[in-house]
Design an enzyme around this catalytic site. Structure first.
Site, PDB file in Angstrom:
ATOM      1  N   GLU A  94      18.638  22.305  15.902  1.00  0.00           N
ATOM      2  CA  GLU A  94      18.053  23.067  14.251  1.00  0.00           C
ATOM      3  C   GLU A  94      18.597  24.139  13.694  1.00  0.00           C
ATOM      4  O   GLU A  94      18.542  23.698  12.732  1.00  0.00           O
ATOM      5  CB  GLU A  94      16.544  23.055  15.171  1.00  0.00           C
ATOM      6  CG  GLU A  94      15.213  21.923  15.153  1.00  0.00           C
ATOM      7  CD  GLU A  94      15.950  21.306  16.723  1.00  0.00           C
ATOM      8  OE1 GLU A  94      16.406  22.281  17.588  1.00  0.00           O
ATOM      9  OE2 GLU A  94      15.723  20.074  16.749  1.00  0.00           O
ATOM     10  N   HIS A 163       4.427  18.220  19.886  1.00  0.00           N
ATOM     11  CA  HIS A 163       4.657  17.400  19.194  1.00  0.00           C
ATOM     12  C   HIS A 163       3.560  17.388  18.004  1.00  0.00           C
ATOM     13  O   HIS A 163       3.872  16.869  17.073  1.00  0.00           O
ATOM     14  CB  HIS A 163       4.503  15.666  19.389  1.00  0.00           C
ATOM     15  CG  HIS A 163       5.709  15.403  20.155  1.00  0.00           C
ATOM     16  ND1 HIS A 163       6.363  15.472  21.623  1.00  0.00           N
ATOM     17  CD2 HIS A 163       7.035  14.476  20.103  1.00  0.00           C
ATOM     18  CE1 HIS A 163       7.046  15.192  22.358  1.00  0.00           C
ATOM     19  NE2 HIS A 163       7.447  14.557  20.844  1.00  0.00           N
TER      20      HIS A 163
END
Lengths: 370, 405
Positions: A94, A163
């Site tokens: 990322e 998540h």
């Protein structure tokens, strides 16, 4: 020689071919006219496709955004339509995705990158707070970073482990970032186009649980509106919306909490209480005007957010409204937020998330006479 | 053996016609992929610390790792920049002691790396420097006073990156390498032949962004030269605490790119190695990693005390390897530099020092309203409100000073 793309009007053959395919695909999308049931996912996907069609410098990249179309399918079909030069998978990193986007934005591109999940975006935090947010400032505006970081965020989907997370407060706290979060299908289209048009970096927070929500929307009409706004130089960027008018109290919500607030207002109406719902839409910049106008009118307010309440966007909203509307208030402003606990497991999530009952309880506590 | 350098291609039809860097290198140099990617067994050194040109067989070169001697004009230009760079370093350190600058991380002793990093690039290329690379930034043509704005303390950067194609000096380690990767990627997508040289230090190779930048550059097959100045210390921590790899240049092979080691105090070898790296990158060979062995002769900054963690004897050893004196000896011996030439160069260096003293000696008035001006392209309502609040506060301060009660 690899196929190239260009930002000049003299597009080469490769771009022309891609553009023609894009136009054909877009035409197919809008074959049916008039309002249709459209998901937020489809609206976001259409916004990306339209932006890529309009401007060859718009690039989309991230993890699994290519052939798969993203784990939430928001980038579905973009690689096929625009080629893998313009929508592509990156290595799984990322910070790399955001850092590379910074360099691309420095060099004439308008990258739109996807962080796969809210809690997976944190490796990019250094790039976001140290560079994305500061480049314009450090260079006195000489370097602009027209980039969008899309973050699927918040709960309500029963996500395990990392998540689900409500990370908007981290970004809102960082000076130099705009932070948008749509709650309706039409806003998802409008606001993503605005984010991509912005010369400043935008954290685009997409409520995961609303991806598959449907509204009756005419996408072609939204395009026409956008063109008209662009021609007139008007934009709703940075403005909150009155999602439901009311007179007795104001519910202030954003992103995933807006439908919950609307449901609470509908339930309250049955009990004879008229609640106005404000959809914040743009956390940064914040629309004090619309929010405060509502609270001055109703004299009562509840702020609703999924994120932990402590040191959060919801605490900021309460502080701002209190500073500006104190003499109009009939009761202290209440908050309904997630508890100050790590994001809970799926089977505990419903105890954590603000729900209709908890909102109505908070409204009941607003010191009503009689 | 085939190592694919384009993992993004979903099928063979979409692959780059040039196939991949590795097999191209094999064709070009007639060596195995491993021999291409692994650094030569010894660092490349062309001029020894005594200023003598080494015999061709003793320069550390190997088949596929061969470096022609740079042209005389390039060497003379480099020497001039070395002298200017040393003067800049010492002038800036003096300005810190005089309180004219908040801090200055000096590259004293590393000037050969600084100069070569700038001179190996063409006008359209980009340089991504760290906080210690002010001399490289100036050698690239950025105004010395604009370069030092960051350390003077009136703004966090003072030059236009786009105009000079020099990224802003970056302190969070290796974050700038990814910006270099992005600039190269954008240029490649537009079909431009831009090369990016991105700098970092030895300690920085421990950072995650070092890994991500090298990997992204390799996977997307981008023309980036990663240039590591191994000056042996990360503030106080020696390299042995950062890495136990055979060398930092060996890390390249893990990413599928070529690595090389070079004497970082020998500007001749640095130019030879970097010029070739830039040329290969521009020709489409993908990214490369160059590790330069040098030494941070002074403390990390004026706030640091290097005697707490290293011996004077070690510093003295490196003093004998100084990049400037060896180059002067070499050029004089070759008949390329005489007393007049040296005097002319010294004059140029003094002119830059004067520019720095004048520019940094002057108190630049700061505008408090500038705090709000550059946060966004258009100030938000909140920033306008805060700007008015500060203006009001300052106006009240001013009026109370004018009419003391």
């Amino acid at each position: 020689m690899s196929p190239t793309i260009t930002t000049s009007s003299e597009a080469n053959g490769n771009v022309s071919a891609a553009t023609a395919r894009a136009a054909a695909s877009a035409a197919a999308t809008f074959e049916a006219s008039g309002p249709q049931p459209v998901t937020m996912a489809k609206a976001l996907n259409t916004a990306l496709a339209d932006a890529m069609h309009a401007d060859p410098s718009v690039l989309v990249f991230g993890e699994d955004v290519g052939l798969l179309g993203g784990v939430f399918r928001i980038t579905d079909g973009l690689t096929k339509t625009f080629g893998e030069q313009r929508c592509f998978d990156t290595p799984l990193a990322e910070s790399g995705i955001v850092g590379m986007a910074v360099g691309m934005a420095m060099n004439g591109m308008r990258p739109v990158v996807e962080m796969q999940f809210d809690a997976f975006a944190y490796p990019a935090f250094q790039q976001i707070v140290s560079h994305v947010a500061k480049m314009h400032n450090r260079t006195r505006g000489l370097v602009k970073l027209p980039m969008v970081i899309r973050v699927p965020y918040a709960g309500g989907i029963g996500g395990v482990e990392h998540h689900c997370d409500s990370s908007e407060s981290y970004y809102a706290h960082t000076a130099g970032l705009k932070v948008f979060t749509p709650a309706t299908v039409a806003d998802a289209y409008r606001m993503l186009r605005e984010a991509i048009d912005s010369d400043d970096p935008v954290m685009f927070m997409e409520p995961k649980k609303l991806y598959w929500s449907k509204d009756l929307v005419d996408l072609e009409d939204l395009r026409v509106q956008r063109s008209a706004n662009a021609a007139a130089g008007t934009s709703s960027e940075g403005r909150a919306a009155v999602a439901r008018p009311g007179t007795d109290a104001t519910l202030i919500a954003y992103g995933p909490s807006v439908p919950t607030a609307l449901a609470a207002a509908a339930a309250a109406a049955e009990e004879g209480r008229s609640l106005e719902v404000i959809d914040v839409r743009s956390i940064v910049p914040f629309d004090d005007e619309t929010v405060c106008a509502s609270v001055r009118k109703t004299g009562r307010a509840v702020v609703i957010a999924e994120a932990h309440g402590f040191a959060s966007v919801s605490s900021e909203i309460v502080a701002r409204v209190q500073e500006r509307c104190f003499h109009y208030l009939a009761a202290p402003i209440r908050r309904v937020t997630g508890f100050d606990v790590p994001y809970p497991a799926p089977k505990l999530e419903h105890y954590y998330l603000p729900g209709v009952d908890r909102i109505l309880d908070a409204v009941d506590d607003l010191q009503w006479e009689n | 053996m085939t190592i694919s350098a384009d993992h993004t291609a979903p099928d063979q039809a979409q692959r780059l016609p040039a196939e991949d860097a590795a097999s191209e290198a094999v064709r070009k140099f007639g060596i195995t992929v491993e021999d291409y990617m692994l650094p030569a067994r010894h660092q490349i050194q062309m001029v020894d610390p005594e200023g003598r040109l080494k015999a061709e067989g003793e320069q550390g070169t190997e088949p596929g790792h061969e470096y022609p001697l740079p042209a005389d004009e390039e060497l003379l230009a480099a020497y001039e920049q070395l002298v200017v760079g040393r003067r800049v370093n010492d002038q800036n350190s003096a300005l810190v002691r005089q309180g004219r600058m908040a801090v200055y991380p000096s590259s004293h002793g590393q000037e050969a790396c600084q100069v070569a990093a700038a001179l190996c690039l063409s006008a359209g290329d980009w340089l991504f420097p760290t906080y210690r690379d002010a001399v490289a930034v100036m050698a690239r043509g950025v105004d010395p006073v604009e370069t030092m704005t960051i350390f003077r303390g009136d703004w966090h950067s003072g030059y236009d990156p786009a105009r000079h194609k020099v990224g802003i000096q970056c302190t969070p380690l290796t974050t700038q390498l990814l910006h270099g990767v992005g600039v190269a990627h954008a240029a490649k997508l537009r079909g431009e032949d831009t090369v990016v040289l991105a700098m970092c230090g030895d300690g920085a190779t421990s950072e995650g962004d070092f890994h991500e930048a090298l990997n992204f550059a390799a996977v997307f097959h981008l023309p980036v030269v990663f240039f590591v100045q191994n000056n042996k210390y990360a503030i106080s921590v020696p390299l042995a605490h950062q890495s136990v790899a055979p060398s930092l240049a060996h890390k390249a092979v893990g990413y599928g790119m070529a690595g090389e080691r070079v004497d970082g105090n020998d500007v001749v070898a640095l130019l030879a190695v970097l010029d070739r790296a830039v040329k290969l990158a521009r020709e489409g060979s993908g990214p490369l990693l160059v590790e330069a062995h040098t030494y941070r002769m002074q403390a990390h900054t004026n706030a640091d005390d290097a005697t707490r963690y290293r011996q004077d004897s070690e510093v003295a050893e490196w003093l004998a390897k100084d990049p400037i004196s060896r180059m002067k000896t070499y050029l004089t011996g070759r008949g390329l530099l005489d007393d007049d030439g040296a005097a002319r160069i010294a004059e140029k260096a003094e002119a830059v020092a004067t520019q720095l003293r004048d520019g940094l000696g002057e108190d630049v008035p700061v505008d408090p309203q500038e705090l709000f001006r550059h946060v966004f392209s258009v100030p938000t309502p909140q920033l306008k409100e805060q700007s008015a609040m500060l203006a009001d506060e300052l106006a009240r301060d001013a009026s109370s000073e004018e009419s003391p009660k």
